[in-house]
Design an enzyme around this catalytic site. Structure first.
Site: not given
Lengths: 660, 660
Positions: B137, B187-189, B270, B322, B338, B340, B418-419
């Site tokens: 991340h 990036d992976g996210h 995700h 997720e 979720e 987010c 994160c949320c």
């Protein structure tokens, strides 16, 4: 209690001759046992290898190589041998017996001089024996081999494996116990307890009974052995392959070792472990007259079968730990309902019947047998379910990870292949689940209506009878006495819960009175040779509702007919099956379909399907008011045990129902 | 396309003044931002510590210690700062600004000389930067800090953080790309992509736009960077803390990197990663006029919102990863949804509105906002849901492991938190989701009916307007023009899907015609200062059905009223909620309840409850014929966003429904 103190309660000498069940017993004999032998020898193409026989060869020094498979792989060989024993008892087969004898020699060679027997520790972790009772299944594997030894001895009279396992039991007895210097422990997976009872009953050696008692009594005592053992390993986990946090005593509920068994109120933890333990508890309660243990058995039975059992006789509602969750939590789609757990439930039920003949136990036994258990095996005998769902959406099984444990098609074999050989040993010993009898009360109980010839030694004398049964398709049962003693005795015929008391008894064609006790119709008299009792049971299809606390089934009903639970399959109906519903007033029609997988009664009914044509693919939600009238459809339900033998697709036991 | 090539499409200067939303904006300002500041500083008692600020202090050399929390913990500080930026823009607060300035100095101190910024690698794995894009991340955290920098700069005019993050972006630009010597990765996210677009739009630096484009275009190209990177680490996994098997390209679907974004047909993997990526794709499509990218956005939008979205605007139906599972798989009980992810869906929707003003995007934006998103936060602003279920049985959340991710009560903070800061930044920037406008087409689009004062610069000139709205309780909306240009311009008012076209427009009290385009009522003319357009929307409660392929909702309906989805809570009704049902003809009555959590319209209806009194606790199953008539009950449904703010208990959005 049925002569319990002296262990005289038994099941008689019984040979199945039944149109429905012959197919299964032949299948086990002709297909399942040979197929599983191939599987144990890694000869099934495209199936996960077992390694089980190879492990014994390596342990016996006959082959070099690495240990393969699960830590409890030995038990698959044991269960297979046990099934072979039962099969040989009913159907001698010199070639099979020779194969078994060879396997037994192999097992004997793998045994240590001191009696220890376990290929995993012999091959992979020598010197580490008895250091991880929590995870490593050593006593579990030994227990299964003891069951095999007893079955094989009783079938063939050959003591070889029995001697091996007595030596093993003696070794275990020298290692475990409360005496100073002994390991005050027990297994993480119960099985040895019920096996030691069998060994005791077969050999008369009281030490085995006492050892079983010790294991049951010690379980859950403080300080908690499994937790303390884990501390000694610094938390090292066989499965995790690293040190993990030390579990709490509460976490030992998975192994039913969180508190002494006598204090356990509800069925918790890993379902197979639970029912194997309850089976031994019921055995011990019968053999020792232990009231407290009997109360615990009744309490756990009641909780499990009244609040935690699927309508198919499946138990264990979550795949996390293959476990019970809590009362009335019986989801149909994320279900577990492992085959082995229902088999264990049948073991437990039979033991409870030996303790006290109440039809409730037999009702559950029958439910599990006719639905969850035989449904787990394909009609070809070569494919198996480990998990037995009540609702399947194949795409969800593939693509929703929370449902991937629910397979939409039976598998050839499993990495953890406990279930297939368990089915084989149950079905090959099915003859011992039909009757129990009390010598002193001179009563023969018929629990299952399975055509059979049987012989019983009562105090009154020898009884030979022949049961004929049209179940599960028709409700006609008859019992003809081919040999009777000079003194009176009683026949007790179960009044199945599904007949709702609508059962008619005749003797030699004329109506006859009977008294009802604990769900059995009892007729006691001086019998004549050739007397024939007929027992005609109402066998009508019906809609069954679930307790309102079982949220998963709210607004739904299942179709049942006699012992069989039915289901809707996509191939007979449509997709999505969830669009279908039935009105409570709909007439259910039984139709015998000769072409359905060897013939079966299917249920047809007028149902409805939510109107779907007006839906656009681009509209996930819309006013209900736009919904047009539902469409009439013909519903066709097939016995649950037959599902998944044709075109793969959706399946559901529970059907949306409008009560009118 | 709305002036897309030049990035002139914007949201105007908007200040919310709305009875319903003021409560949320105040809550965020007065409670959420201060509370989350405490959380970031580990000052919330009994909550999981964040470590986020402490990590920056350690990285800045101001404190000794170990890195704490998730690898992406920096992003919580970033999201908080971003929320502060938005809040300061609308409500100057010198003390809060000073705190933020101090945090910004701290961040600047933690930055490496070359521009690199990440406390995890600085503190815990120095020298290992950019070696695990798949899991670690780094670009994700940088992206969030860029968003914070832009928000803070635009609010305060202070360039400190913007400069820090431009330097960081320059560094990233020097590391990543297709040029020789650069790391050809991503990036992976996803997050950096949309952040770079914001940085470009704020600074005008084209390199940032090109870098965003590079990341989007490179994603999923062959050979797969994430797989190859994993090979270079020999499979070492940050999360597993050991070497794991090298994943397949197909497994990169989790990161939406299994194929180039332009080739992706369905929303997979995700959910948050997906919608953050789609947001950037829509940004880039708008800014570059890339048709292919636009088509991909539309395709993914359609799949996601038409086949994979809950009625609450929740997305992601499984907690395993997720993630999205597949079309129409929307279980209510094992749901993820979720917070987010719904926030990201709102980001994406807004970008699509900037691309092409179609009411469908705003409908979904509103659905997610009024239900999933605000429902995730407690009415006190101090407790949050990460998972937003449509059906809750508290006991199952506790005791069925497959449902333990579904909490029955909001939590104070999360290990992976994160949320909560995501809610804060969305609500504090809510003013930017109400309108979009096209300068060249001289059109102002009203997407959300939220009372507000707004100012727009059209080619025609300056427009100032004041929107008043009685939503979500009543359907009256008005727009008064306080300043108009000399040239004509158009107002475009969304026709919400829930009004079903039953919307009446008046101008200064008299009915007025409008044309309909893509779901907007458009009225173009030469306006006069003081002109007042009223927009009266039908706002009636209704039962909503789900597409028949959504098996989880078969035979059920949800109550909706305007933008709000309703639910039944145990505290207003009974347990089990599954025993309740409603007939399709039942009249739904809207009642304003002053006492319900600050006042809300509840829906009352005549319903029925399955008869339960005749059930015995010892009977799990019985003939449906024994079921007595259902009992009439008063159903009371409350807005979904308010659930779980009173006595804990069962909750369900979907209600069993008998269609008549």
């Amino acid at each position: 209690m049925l002569d319990s103190a002296r262990g005289q309660c038994s099941t008689g000498r019984v040979r199945i001759q039944d149109e429905f069940w012959n197919r299964y017993t032949s299948l086990v004999r002709e297909t399942v046992i040979p197929y599983q032998w191939e599987a144990l020898n890694d000869l099934v193409p495209d199936a996960q290898p077992s390694f089980a026989i190879r492990n014994f060869r390596i342990a016996a020094g006959l082959e070099a190589g690495e240990y393969g498979g699960m830590v409890f792989q030995d038990s698959d060989v044991a269960k297979w041998l046990e099934a072979v024993g039962y099969s040989l008892r009913n159907h001698p087969d010199p070639q099979l017996e020779q194969t078994a004898d060879e396997v037994i020699e192999l097992i004997a060679r793998a045994q240590h001089k001191n009696g220890y027997l376990n290929t995993y520790y012999t091959v992979k972790e020598p010197g580490q024996e008895w250091t991880n009772l929590h995870e490593a299944h050593e006593l579990y594997c030994a227990g299964h081999m003891m069951e095999a030894a007893v079955a094989y001895y009783e079938a063939t009279g050959k003591r070889r494996l029995l001697d091996v396992m007595c030596k093993c039991a003696d070794h275990i007895d020298s290692v475990f116990g409360r005496e100073p210097g002994k390991l005050r422990g027990y297994d993480g997976h119960q099985e040895i307890e019920l096996a030691l009872v069998k060994l005791y009953e077969s050999t008369g050696e009281e030490r085995y009974l006492k050892l079983a008692q010790y294991f049951i009594d010690e379980r859950g005592a403080e300080p908690n052995f499994l937790v303390e053992e884990c501390k000694r390993r610094e938390g090292y986990s066989h499965w995790g392959k690293k040190n993990l946090p030390i579990p709490s005593v509460e976490q030992m509920a998975y192994n039913q070792a969180h508190k002494p068994v006598r204090e356990q109120e509800t069925a918790v933890g890993h379902a197979v472990r639970a029912v194997y333990m309850y089976t031994a508890m019921a055995d011990l309660a019968r053999l020792t007259g232990d009231r407290e243990l009997m109360d615990a058995c009744r309490r756990l039975w009641n909780n499990m079968t009244r609040k935690q059992m699927y309508i198919t006789g499946g138990i264990g509602s979550t795949h996390h730990g293959e476990a019970f969750s809590f009362d009335y939590d019986l989801p149909n789609d994320t279900v577990y309902a492992e085959t082995c757990a229902s088999i264990g439930l049948i073991f437990f039920a039979r033991r409870m019947l030996e303790l006290e003949p109440k039809s409730e136990y037999a009702d559950v036994m029958e439910r599990a047998l006719y639905n969850n258990v035989i449904g787990s095996m394909s009609q070809d005998g070569r494919h198996y379910f480990y998990v037995n769902p009540l609702e399947v959406w194949p795409k969800a099984s593939e693509r929703n990870p929370g449902r991937q444990h629910v397979k939409a098609a039976r598998q050839k074999w499993f990495g953890c292949s406990c279930c297939p050989p368990n089915v084989a040993r149950l079905l090959s010993s099915l003859n011992s689940y039909i009757y129990t009898f009390s010598t002193t009360a001179n009563t023969i109980y018929t629990h299952l209506f399975i055509g059979s010839e049987a012989e019983f030694q009562l105090d009154a004398g020898t009884v030979k009878l022949k049961q004929q049964s049209c179940l599960p398709w028709e409700g006609n049962v008859s019992i003809e006495l081919s040999e009777v003693p000079a003194a009176p005795f009683a026949l007790a015929l179960r009044i199945p819960s599904w007949s709702f008391g609508r059962a008619v008894m005749s003797l030699n064609g004329a109506p006859v009175d009977y008294r009802v006790e604990d769900g059995y119709a009892i007729i006691g008299r001086q019998w004549m040779q050739g007397d024939r009792v007929t027992w005609v049971l109402a066998l009508e299809p019906q809609l069954t509702a679930a307790h309102p606390e079982i949220r998963a089934n709210a607004g739904k009903a299942a179709i049942e007919r006699g012992p069989l639970v039915y289901c809707l399959e996509e191939t007979d109906n449509m997709s999505p099956i969830a669009s279908l519903f039935i009105r409570s007033a709909s007439k259910l029609k039984s139709v015998y379909d000769h072409d359905l997988l060897g013939g079966a009664v299917v249920i047809e009914a007028d149902g409805s399907a939510d109107e779907r044509a007006s839906w656009q693919t681009d509209t996930p939600y819309r006013p209900l008011a736009q919904q047009r009238a539902s469409e009439p459809v013909k519903l066709r339900a097939v016995p649950y045990y037959l599902w998944g033998n044709r075109t793969p697709g959706e399946m559901s036991v529970w059907i949306r129902t409008v009560v009118e």
